[in-house]
Enzyme design. Structure first.
Site, PDB file in Angstrom:
ATOM      1  N   SER A  24      54.112  16.014  48.438  1.00  0.00           N
ATOM      2  CA  SER A  24      53.875  16.049  46.996  1.00  0.00           C
ATOM      3  C   SER A  24      54.937  15.212  46.269  1.00  0.00           C
ATOM      4  O   SER A  24      56.078  15.131  46.716  1.00  0.00           O
ATOM      5  CB  SER A  24      53.943  17.486  46.480  1.00  0.00           C
ATOM      6  OG  SER A  24      53.066  18.313  47.216  1.00  0.00           O
TER       7      SER A  24
HETATM    8  N1  SAH Z   1      54.485  20.586  49.733  1.00  0.00           N
HETATM    9  C1  SAH Z   1      53.936  19.900  50.870  1.00  0.00           C
HETATM   10  C2  SAH Z   1      52.505  19.526  50.569  1.00  0.00           C
HETATM   11  C3  SAH Z   1      51.735  19.055  51.730  1.00  0.00           C
HETATM   12  S1  SAH Z   1      50.068  18.701  51.373  1.00  0.00           S
HETATM   13  C4  SAH Z   1      54.768  18.670  51.110  1.00  0.00           C
HETATM   14  O1  SAH Z   1      55.395  18.219  50.162  1.00  0.00           O
HETATM   15  O2  SAH Z   1      54.783  18.158  52.225  1.00  0.00           O
HETATM   16  C5  SAH Z   1      49.315  20.267  51.483  1.00  0.00           C
HETATM   17  C6  SAH Z   1      49.393  20.970  52.801  1.00  0.00           C
HETATM   18  O3  SAH Z   1      48.561  22.119  52.701  1.00  0.00           O
HETATM   19  C7  SAH Z   1      48.881  20.181  53.985  1.00  0.00           C
HETATM   20  O4  SAH Z   1      49.882  20.140  54.971  1.00  0.00           O
HETATM   21  C8  SAH Z   1      47.641  20.945  54.447  1.00  0.00           C
HETATM   22  O5  SAH Z   1      47.458  20.936  55.844  1.00  0.00           O
HETATM   23  C9  SAH Z   1      47.969  22.341  53.949  1.00  0.00           C
HETATM   24  N2  SAH Z   1      46.802  23.215  53.782  1.00  0.00           N
HETATM   25  C10 SAH Z   1      45.605  22.938  53.231  1.00  0.00           C
HETATM   26  N3  SAH Z   1      44.806  24.021  53.257  1.00  0.00           N
HETATM   27  C11 SAH Z   1      45.528  25.013  53.833  1.00  0.00           C
HETATM   28  C12 SAH Z   1      45.267  26.375  54.175  1.00  0.00           C
HETATM   29  N4  SAH Z   1      44.094  26.942  53.928  1.00  0.00           N
HETATM   30  N5  SAH Z   1      46.234  27.080  54.776  1.00  0.00           N
HETATM   31  C13 SAH Z   1      47.440  26.528  55.069  1.00  0.00           C
HETATM   32  N6  SAH Z   1      47.767  25.251  54.765  1.00  0.00           N
HETATM   33  C14 SAH Z   1      46.820  24.504  54.171  1.00  0.00           C
END
Ligand code: SAH
Length: 220
Positions: free
Chosen positions: A69
């Site tokens: 993000s």
């Molecule tokens: N704050 C993180 C955001 C990553 S993007 C960063 O800065 O790296 C969002 C993440 O949510 C992804 O890794 C994706 O795999 C995860 N995600 C999406 N749906 C999900 C779910 N139902 N349960 C757990 N993780 C999930």
């Protein structure tokens, strides 16, 4: 401290401080959030080829079709989560590369983080270990179920956008607890802050946002 963590040039502390000034200009005011971000090397959460872009205000790819993000959104969500007072127990959904996890870990007493893609979770855990952040509980699971064993939570932060807020997450909030979550289909998502009161749930719409979708099931 390892040389990679310390950084040079575009990954140095000075570059990170410029990011902090930008966040202030964008309206982030919580000094604890800004200090945690000033202290956390963001470049070690991305591939070496992208390190020099780690402090730009943009989302960057972290593999598996996911993104880290952008700094503004990490700061904003953390600030919204903490605004109503200090938090004891917090659940994060969507560990991704672990950057948001690292920031939260510095600001709350106990953090639990759930990720549905196993290799991302493993890598995030290694990166946090490198930064000496060792108290976070990780779980490879579909965050739509929350993490009932540790509920109720004073805070829940989701980094992926469901079309509707999963019922389990609402159920796992403590009275007085706060959840910050993007909601909606791609191209029309809004960031919400839900507060659980004795009588039900208050819902504030904060701003339009763009997140990866909240997917169900797990991936190895
Ligand atoms: N704050 C993180 C955001 C990553 S993007 C960063 O800065 O790296 C969002 C993440 O949510 C992804 O890794 C994706 O795999 C995860 N995600 C999406 N749906 C999900 C779910 N139902 N349960 C757990 N993780 C999930």
């Amino acid at each position: 401290m390892s040389r990679r963590i310390q950084g040079i040039g575009m990954t140095s502390r000075r570059t990170r401080e410029r990011m902090i000034s930008r966040l202030r200009e964008q309206g982030i005011y919580n000094s604890k959030v800004l200090a945690a971000m000033a202290d956390t090397p963001r470049h070690i959460f991305v591939d070496e080829a992208l390190e020099s872009r780690a402090y730009e205000d943009t989302a960057l790819p972290i593999g598996h079709n996911q993104t880290i993000s952008q700094p503004y959104i990490v700061a904003k969500m953390t600030e919204l989560l903490l605004e109503k007072g200090p938090l004891h127990k917090v659940l994060e959904i969507g560990t991704g590369c672990g950057y948001q996890t690292a920031i939260l870990a510095k600001l709350v007493d106990q953090l639990y983080s759930v990720e549905r893609i196993a290799p991302l979770m493993k890598k995030a855990r290694d990166t946090l270990w490198e930064l000496n952040i060792k108290t976070v509980g990780f779980k490879h699971s579909d965050g739509g179920w929350g993490w009932p064993e540790h509920a109720p939570y004073d805070g829940i932060l989701a980094a992926a956008a469901p079309a509707e807020i999963p019922e389990a997450l609402l159920e796992q909030m403590a009275i007085g607890g706060v959840m910050v979550i993007p909601v909606g289909l791609e191209g029309m998502q809004e960031l919400h802050r839900i507060t659980r009161t004795e009588h039900g749930f208050e819902d504030e719409v904060i701003e339009r946002v763009s997140f990866v979708p909240f997917l169900s099931g797990v991936s190895q």
